[in-house]
Design an enzyme around this catalytic site. Structure first.
Site, PDB file in Angstrom:
ATOM      1  CG  HIS A 150      -1.856  -1.146   1.294  1.00  0.00           C
ATOM      2  ND1 HIS A 150      -2.830  -1.281   2.265  1.00  0.00           N
ATOM      3  CD2 HIS A 150      -1.944  -2.274   0.538  1.00  0.00           C
ATOM      4  CE1 HIS A 150      -3.463  -2.433   2.100  1.00  0.00           C
ATOM      5  NE2 HIS A 150      -2.933  -3.060   1.062  1.00  0.00           N
ATOM      6  CD  GLU A 186     -13.973   3.302  -2.131  1.00  0.00           C
ATOM      7  OE1 GLU A 186     -13.360   4.390  -2.262  1.00  0.00           O
ATOM      8  OE2 GLU A 186     -14.506   2.930  -1.067  1.00  0.00           O
ATOM      9  CE1 TYR A 235     -12.317  12.026  -1.239  1.00  0.00           C
ATOM     10  CE2 TYR A 235     -13.489  10.537  -2.700  1.00  0.00           C
ATOM     11  CZ  TYR A 235     -13.023  11.795  -2.406  1.00  0.00           C
ATOM     12  OH  TYR A 235     -13.282  12.844  -3.260  1.00  0.00           O
TER      13      TYR A 235
HETATM   14 CA    CA Z   1     -14.039   4.932   0.026  1.00  0.00          CA
END
Ligand code: CA
Ligand code: CA
Ligand code: CA
Length: 465
Positions: free
Chosen positions: A147, A234, A244
């Site tokens: 990540h 997403e 988010y």
């Molecule tokens: Ca999100």
């Protein structure tokens, strides 16, 4: 039995075997498939550069500059990267300075350090015509085994967006004091823009997990793709100051606990979500007339998930104003190859696709393929080839002739720059070639840009004594 003989007996003509490139049907458009370049090691970013070359980062720590005409390439930067680019870290996103003529600089994100711990650098380099030099580190983040983001995108207001991953520490995403799990916005000199949503902070959006796709759409819209954990990849519209949701919210606000968190925190929901995860990646807005069926869509590279079963190029068809995804078409699944990124040729409308091998986290050697609508591109290419620029003699001592084949250009403007960023000469081209006197110019590398109907022609040359 010799192969040729066997084929003749079987009634198969040799020329028939050699001739045809594979083709793909997109509605009424036929795309011809070419291998632009092979032997790349885990390409991560591919983009069409302002010098009309394709630029590529490899996760192993290299920047490669590829001639889109014939696939020839040079390595223009090499860095030692974390874990040699195995796993998820390595050299990642790249973006070019928007004022390339005066400021040929390249922004690059890479992870450095030992094993699975280290730093992630956002650096800017000078382009001297051969290599990327003079590294200046603009931002330092933590790097992790997983990540690390990170795409880069220059916005029309000359600021730079960078997606930063949560490095596997999901709580950081909701913390405004951490740069992880965010979209960051910087001025091109690395300073914090005064109009960022949070005072004295690079943070532009938060509650992000690991976004690895960024693209500019119509009307200044900014799209981002983002990896979900097991569910809810997403596709987002980036809004300044937006939360988010990660890790409290995955995808839409559709469970009881998500709904209360979303109400309290004004969470921005995705335009589209995928469950189970397909591993969404590099994105590019497409509106070229070469492939009418793909106009006003986002092309999205899809890696295929940990099980490697969803690999494809997704075409997300947008509403007229770009604020909704109307439908998704998928292509190229049959390669069974992780697709990492896409780039578009602004002249021919060809789409370039970077492959990353068959399984997570990617393995080389890899191919970048071109998908070209010959019916549209052949005319454009013919014109481009007819006016392909050449510099002779190169290096030059005094006079140098810049020529571009058969076709004359009328009222095209030329500008000459040195690779140290100095403007050297300008004028109007009215003939089939141009004679420049370099006598008073310093020794070094130069480039000329000729702006004409089809775009900008460029040519490099040297002045020696
Ligand atoms: Ca999100
Ligand atoms: Ca790209
Ligand atoms: Ca949800």
């Amino acid at each position: 039995m010799k192969l040729k003989h066997a084929l003749l007996i079987a009634g198969i003509s040799i020329s028939g075997l050699i001739a045809a490139q594979p083709t793909w049907e997109v509605g009424n458009t036929t795309l011809t498939e070419y291998d632009l370049v092979t032997g790349m090691q885990i390409p991560w970013e591919i983009l069409w550069g302002p010098d009309d070359f394709i630029w590529m980062t490899s996760r192993k720590g290299e920047v490669i500059r590829i001639n889109p005409e014939d696939g020839s390439y040079t390595t223009v930067l090499q860095k030692n990267v974390m874990n040699s680019g195995n796993g998820e870290p390595g050299m990642l996103g790249m973006a070019m300075h928007p004022d390339w003529q005066n400021t040929p600089k390249v922004f690059i994100v890479y992870c450095a350090g030992t094993s699975w711990n280290g730093e992630e650098y956002l650096s800017v380099f000078d382009w001297d015509g051969e290599s990327l030099i003079n590294e200046e580190i603009l931002l330092t983040l933590d790097a992790g085994g997983i990540h690390n983001g990170s795409r880069l995108l220059v916005l029309p207001d000359n600021t730079l967006l960078m997606t930063a991953g949560d490095i596997g520490a999901s709580a950081l995403s909701q913390s405004l004091s951490s740069l992880q799990g965010k979209t960051l916005r910087l001025n091109l000199d690395g300073s914090i823009p005064e109009d960022n949503p949070f005072p004295d902070s690079y943070v532009y959006t938060f509650g992000n997990r690991n976004s690895q796709g960024l693209a500019l759409g119509p009307n200044g819209l900014i799209y981002a793709s983002e990896h979900g954990q097991n569910s809810n990849d997403e596709f987002n519209l980036i809004q300044p100051g937006g939360n988010y949701g990660w890790p409290q919210v995955e995808g839409y606000c559709n469970t009881a606990s998500e709904q209360s968190f979303c109400e309290e925190n004004n969470v921005v929901e995705p335009l589209m979500a995928w469950t189970p995860c397909v591993a969404v990646n590099g994105i590019e807005y497409y509106n070229h007339e070469a492939i009418p069926e793909w106009q006003n869509s986002v092309l999205m590279a899809v890696l295929g998930g940990l099980g490697g079963q969803y690999e494809r190029l997704s075409v997300l068809h947008l509403s007229e104003d770009g604020t909704e995804v109307m439908s998704e078409d998928t292509y190229f699944s049959s390669f069974n190859q992780r697709i990492r990124d896409v780039a578009v040729n602004p002249y021919t409308g060809s789409v370039y696709v970077a492959f990353n091998g068959t399984s997570y986290p990617g393995n080389g050697p890899n191919i970048i393929k071109e998908f070209r609508n010959e019916a549209f591109a052949s005319d454009v290419l013919e014109q481009l080839t007819a006016i392909r620029t050449k510099a002779q003699p190169n290096p030059a001592n005094d006079l140098i002739q810049i020529s571009w084949g058969g076709k004359g250009l009328s009222n095209a403007t030329y500008q000459v720059f040195s690779y140290t960023g100095q403007f050297v000469a300008t004028g109007i081209v009215t003939d089939q070639n141009l004679l420049l006197n370099t006598e008073d110019w310093s020794i070094g590398s130069y480039f000329i840009q000729i702006e004409h109907d089809l775009g900008i022609l460029t040519c490099n040359f040297q002045v020696h004594r």
